[in-house]
Write an enzyme that holds these catalytic residues in place. Structure first.
Site, mmCIF file in Angstrom:
data_model
loop_
_atom_site.group_PDB
_atom_site.id
_atom_site.type_symbol
_atom_site.label_atom_id
_atom_site.label_comp_id
_atom_site.label_asym_id
_atom_site.label_seq_id
_atom_site.Cartn_x
_atom_site.Cartn_y
_atom_site.Cartn_z
ATOM 1 N N HIS A 107 0.824 -1.211 0.000
ATOM 2 C CA HIS A 107 0.000 0.000 0.000
ATOM 3 C C HIS A 107 0.857 1.259 0.000
ATOM 4 O O HIS A 107 1.838 1.346 0.731
ATOM 5 C CB HIS A 107 -0.883 0.045 1.260
ATOM 6 C CG HIS A 107 -1.958 -0.987 1.291
ATOM 7 N ND1 HIS A 107 -1.695 -2.318 1.483
ATOM 8 C CD2 HIS A 107 -3.299 -0.875 1.158
ATOM 9 C CE1 HIS A 107 -2.835 -2.985 1.477
ATOM 10 N NE2 HIS A 107 -3.815 -2.142 1.273
ATOM 11 N N GLU B 153 14.505 15.116 -3.900
ATOM 12 C CA GLU B 153 13.999 15.801 -5.090
ATOM 13 C C GLU B 153 15.029 15.801 -6.221
ATOM 14 O O GLU B 153 14.674 15.641 -7.391
ATOM 15 C CB GLU B 153 13.601 17.239 -4.753
ATOM 16 C CG GLU B 153 12.347 17.336 -3.919
ATOM 17 C CD GLU B 153 11.962 18.764 -3.572
ATOM 18 O OE1 GLU B 153 10.769 19.022 -3.371
ATOM 19 O OE2 GLU B 153 12.876 19.628 -3.512
ATOM 20 N N ASP C 197 9.604 18.281 -7.779
ATOM 21 C CA ASP C 197 9.389 19.293 -6.734
ATOM 22 C C ASP C 197 8.201 18.809 -5.914
ATOM 23 O O ASP C 197 7.062 18.915 -6.349
ATOM 24 C CB ASP C 197 9.109 20.662 -7.375
ATOM 25 C CG ASP C 197 9.059 21.774 -6.338
ATOM 26 O OD1 ASP C 197 9.248 21.489 -5.136
ATOM 27 O OD2 ASP C 197 8.823 22.930 -6.731
ATOM 28 N N ASN D 153 8.555 -4.481 2.993
ATOM 29 C CA ASN D 153 7.229 -4.113 3.492
ATOM 30 C C ASN D 153 7.098 -4.399 4.987
ATOM 31 O O ASN D 153 6.515 -3.612 5.731
ATOM 32 C CB ASN D 153 6.149 -4.862 2.710
ATOM 33 C CG ASN D 153 4.745 -4.522 3.144
ATOM 34 O OD1 ASN D 153 4.240 -5.072 4.119
ATOM 35 N ND2 ASN D 153 4.111 -3.618 2.430
ATOM 36 N N GLU E 251 13.549 22.306 3.005
ATOM 37 C CA GLU E 251 13.902 21.135 2.202
ATOM 38 C C GLU E 251 15.397 20.844 2.204
ATOM 39 O O GLU E 251 15.808 19.725 1.915
ATOM 40 C CB GLU E 251 13.384 21.303 0.779
ATOM 41 C CG GLU E 251 11.866 21.292 0.722
ATOM 42 C CD GLU E 251 11.323 21.286 -0.696
ATOM 43 O OE1 GLU E 251 12.120 21.402 -1.653
ATOM 44 O OE2 GLU E 251 10.095 21.165 -0.846
ATOM 45 N N ASP F 263 15.358 17.948 -0.177
ATOM 46 C CA ASP F 263 16.102 18.454 -1.323
ATOM 47 C C ASP F 263 16.906 17.347 -2.001
ATOM 48 O O ASP F 263 16.926 17.243 -3.235
ATOM 49 C CB ASP F 263 17.036 19.569 -0.847
ATOM 50 C CG ASP F 263 17.446 20.495 -1.958
ATOM 51 O OD1 ASP F 263 16.649 20.721 -2.879
ATOM 52 O OD2 ASP F 263 18.585 20.999 -1.920
#
Length: 199
Positions: free
Chosen positions: A45, A168, A174, A75, A188, A165
């Site tokens: 999930h 990303e 973003d 998991n 971030e 950051d």
């Protein structure tokens, strides 16, 4: 926040998402994935069942569009540890907690089969980015990225933590674009490993 979690029981009502054509999603209502050209994976999930315990919300958590092929040991290992930390430690500690959960399929050469025999690509990595807000402490951010294999199943969460950051840059995304630019930059880029709030 705690109001979104609600109260109730796990429904285990796996079903196709009625908002999407059945051919465009994995059919997983009767059983988990069958091996394809890789190892067997379980139904993982993205929004955990335990995070949405009101009946209607829990049914949504079991829609096939909320599920990806996930390594069983991951998991049940540090991924579960992280979900529990989010629910039991970080959610009660602030006013609002924003969680972005996703997959990275780049470089994947593996697939499994759904209940209808359709191929489902196995993600190479799974990630979470967490943004906490509290009136007294403002915004804080933390992120994690795990290899979708037994390799990271027993990893220490603190060792796996990174700034939003960093995540990303890896994903070229973003994740919290609605934060004002000056705030986004500070939150971030902060190192979550030295922020006692998370540990």
């Amino acid at each position: 926040c705690s109001g979104n979690r609600g109260a109730g029981n796990r429904t285990d009502a796996y079903a196709l998402d009625p908002l999407l054509d059945g051919e465009e999603q994995a059919a997983l209502a009767s059983r988990s994935y069958s091996p394809g050209n890789g190892s067997s994976y379980i139904r993982g999930h993205m929004v955990p069942s335990a995070d949405r315990l009101d009946m209607r919300d829990n049914l949504d958590a079991f829609l096939c569009t909320n599920i990806v092929p996930q390594d069983k040991s991951l998991n049940e290992g540090c991924w579960e540890d992280l979900e529990r930390m989010i629910r039991e430690k970080w959610m009660p500690a602030g006013d609002s907690l924003y969680v972005v959960t996703g997959t990275d399929f780049r470089g994947s050469g593996s697939h499994v089969l759904d209940n209808d025999g359709k191929k489902v690509t196995v993600p190479v990595y799974l990630y979470k980015a967490v943004l906490s807000y509290s009136k007294g402490g403002g915004y804080r951010g933390i992120a994690f990225r795990f290899r979708n294999s037994p390799d990271d199943a027993a990893a220490d969460l603190k060792d796996m933590a990174m700034s939003i950051d960093e995540l990303e840059k890896i994903l070229d995304l973003d994740l919290f674009a609605n934060l004002p630019d000056n705030l986004e930059l500070a939150v971030e880029s902060a190192d979550p490993g030295i922020d006692k709030f998370w540990w």
